[in-house]
Design a protein around this motif. Structure first.
Motif, short mmCIF file in Angstrom:
data_model
loop_
_atom_site.label_atom_id
_atom_site.label_comp_id
_atom_site.label_asym_id
_atom_site.label_seq_id
_atom_site.Cartn_x
_atom_site.Cartn_y
_atom_site.Cartn_z
N GLN A 152 0.82 -1.21 0.00
CA GLN A 152 0.00 0.00 0.00
C GLN A 152 0.86 1.26 0.00
O GLN A 152 0.59 2.21 -0.75
CB GLN A 152 -0.92 -0.01 1.21
N GLN A 153 1.90 1.26 0.82
CA GLN A 153 2.73 2.46 0.91
C GLN A 153 3.55 2.68 -0.35
O GLN A 153 3.65 3.80 -0.85
CB GLN A 153 3.66 2.35 2.12
N LEU A 154 4.13 1.62 -0.90
CA LEU A 154 4.99 1.77 -2.07
C LEU A 154 4.17 1.99 -3.34
O LEU A 154 4.60 2.72 -4.24
CB LEU A 154 5.88 0.53 -2.22
N ILE A 175 -5.27 -6.88 -2.75
CA ILE A 175 -4.31 -7.61 -1.91
C ILE A 175 -4.83 -7.70 -0.48
O ILE A 175 -4.71 -8.74 0.18
CB ILE A 175 -2.93 -6.92 -1.95
N PHE A 176 -5.44 -6.63 0.01
CA PHE A 176 -5.97 -6.64 1.37
C PHE A 176 -7.10 -7.66 1.49
O PHE A 176 -7.17 -8.40 2.48
CB PHE A 176 -6.48 -5.25 1.74
N ILE A 177 -7.99 -7.70 0.51
CA ILE A 177 -9.10 -8.66 0.56
C ILE A 177 -8.57 -10.09 0.56
O ILE A 177 -9.07 -10.95 1.29
CB ILE A 177 -10.06 -8.43 -0.63
N GLY A 178 -7.52 -10.35 -0.23
CA GLY A 178 -6.96 -11.69 -0.29
C GLY A 178 -6.29 -12.12 1.00
O GLY A 178 -6.27 -13.31 1.33
N ALA A 179 -5.73 -11.16 1.75
CA ALA A 179 -5.01 -11.49 2.99
C ALA A 179 -5.77 -11.05 4.23
O ALA A 179 -5.19 -10.96 5.31
CB ALA A 179 -3.63 -10.84 2.96
N GLN A 180 -7.05 -10.80 4.10
CA GLN A 180 -7.82 -10.22 5.21
C GLN A 180 -7.82 -11.10 6.45
O GLN A 180 -7.60 -10.62 7.56
CB GLN A 180 -9.26 -9.98 4.75
#
Length: 283
Positions: free
Chosen positions: A213-215, A264-269
């Protein structure tokens, strides 16, 4: 078969809890729903007052205009995407590796100064990234890394959030498991890769989400000046600054930038929730 657990809430209590969860869930989902709908709104709906949450006449012209503008740029759209993907992938990979190695040593080996070192890392969490921009630029200039990808990738290796989360999660890994592996003849590197890293998978997946998210959103305008090396968020931010007539394109840009970290967040939630729940647990 009856459960041995005693019910602690009444039916009314359960209804109240679920009702509050629905209200807070809708509150936190509002910005996402609004952003998605805004990207498909024509200009007359974007400037409608009072604003509407859902689009009435969805259009794809915002995205078409975005790609038309990018196709006219001197630097191709694919080049900006490559720069962003390369910086994000390299920075995230290096951050996970270095943070996990450092967290493993601090967590499982009580060497002199280990606690002080961890406290220093915790203190660095208090600093805003904006405060560090000038010192980082001076360091990058001294090393000769200004106007290169290295100026963005290498500082990402040292983000303290990854070290903190991984160290807290590694504290939950039993030391007896590591000692049993040593008795079986496993080397230190083998223990780290085949035992510790799979065990703390939820933690490093969480770090991957934060780092990505940051990069992905990093404009890197303070370190990179060549147009060929600039990232996608910087290029898209120039489009947004084109005035009121590009408000629809700006809405499409906002959705385009946030979609990758969101996926990516949904996949690793589930792993993120497990990490946050376990970050304060000690063996």
């Amino acid at each position: 078969m009856k459960s041995g657990l005693r019910q602690t809430r009444s039916l009314g209590g359960n209804i109240f809890v679920y009702l509050m969860l629905i209200i807070f869930g809708a509150f936190f989902a509002f910005p996402l729903i609004f952003t998605i709908n805004n990207a498909f709104k024509p200009l007359n709906e974007i400037f409608l007052f009072p604003p509407r949450l859902f689009v009435q006449q969805p259009v794809l012209s915002n995205f078409q205009d975005l790609f038309t503008i990018m196709s006219r740029s001197r630097i191709t759209f694919s080049r900006y995407i490559f720069n962003t993907v390369f910086v994000t992938a390299a920075g995230t990979f290096g951050h996970i590796i270095l943070a996990s190695m450092g967290a493993y040593v601090v967590s499982k080996y009580n060497f002199p100064g280990s606690r002080f070192f961890f406290k220093v890392v915790v203190v660095t969490l208090l600093f805003s990234p904006h405060v560090l921009q000038i010192p980082q630029f001076l360091i990058m200039r001294t090393l000769g890394w200004v106007d290169t990808f290295t100026a963005v990738i290498v500082p990402a290796f040292a983000m303290p959030i990854g070290f903190f989360l991984l160290k807290q999660f590694m504290d939950t890994v039993p030391m007896s498991l590591i000692e049993a592996a040593k008795v079986d003849g496993a080397k230190e590197l083998t223990i780290f890769w085949r035992i510790v890293m799979p065990t703390v998978k939820p933690a490093w997946l969480t770090v991957m989400v934060f780092s990505t998210q940051q990069l992905w959103n990093a404009r890197a305008a303070n370190f990179i000046f060549s147009e060929e090396l600039k990232t996608l968020p910087y290029a898209l931010s120039q489009i947004i600054g084109g005035g009121v007539q590009r408000a629809g394109v700006g809405a499409a840009v906002t959705l385009f930038i946030m979609i990758v970290p969101l996926v990516i967040f949904i996949g690793a939630q589930s792993n993120i929730i497990e990490t946050m729940a376990s970050s304060g647990i000690k063996e």
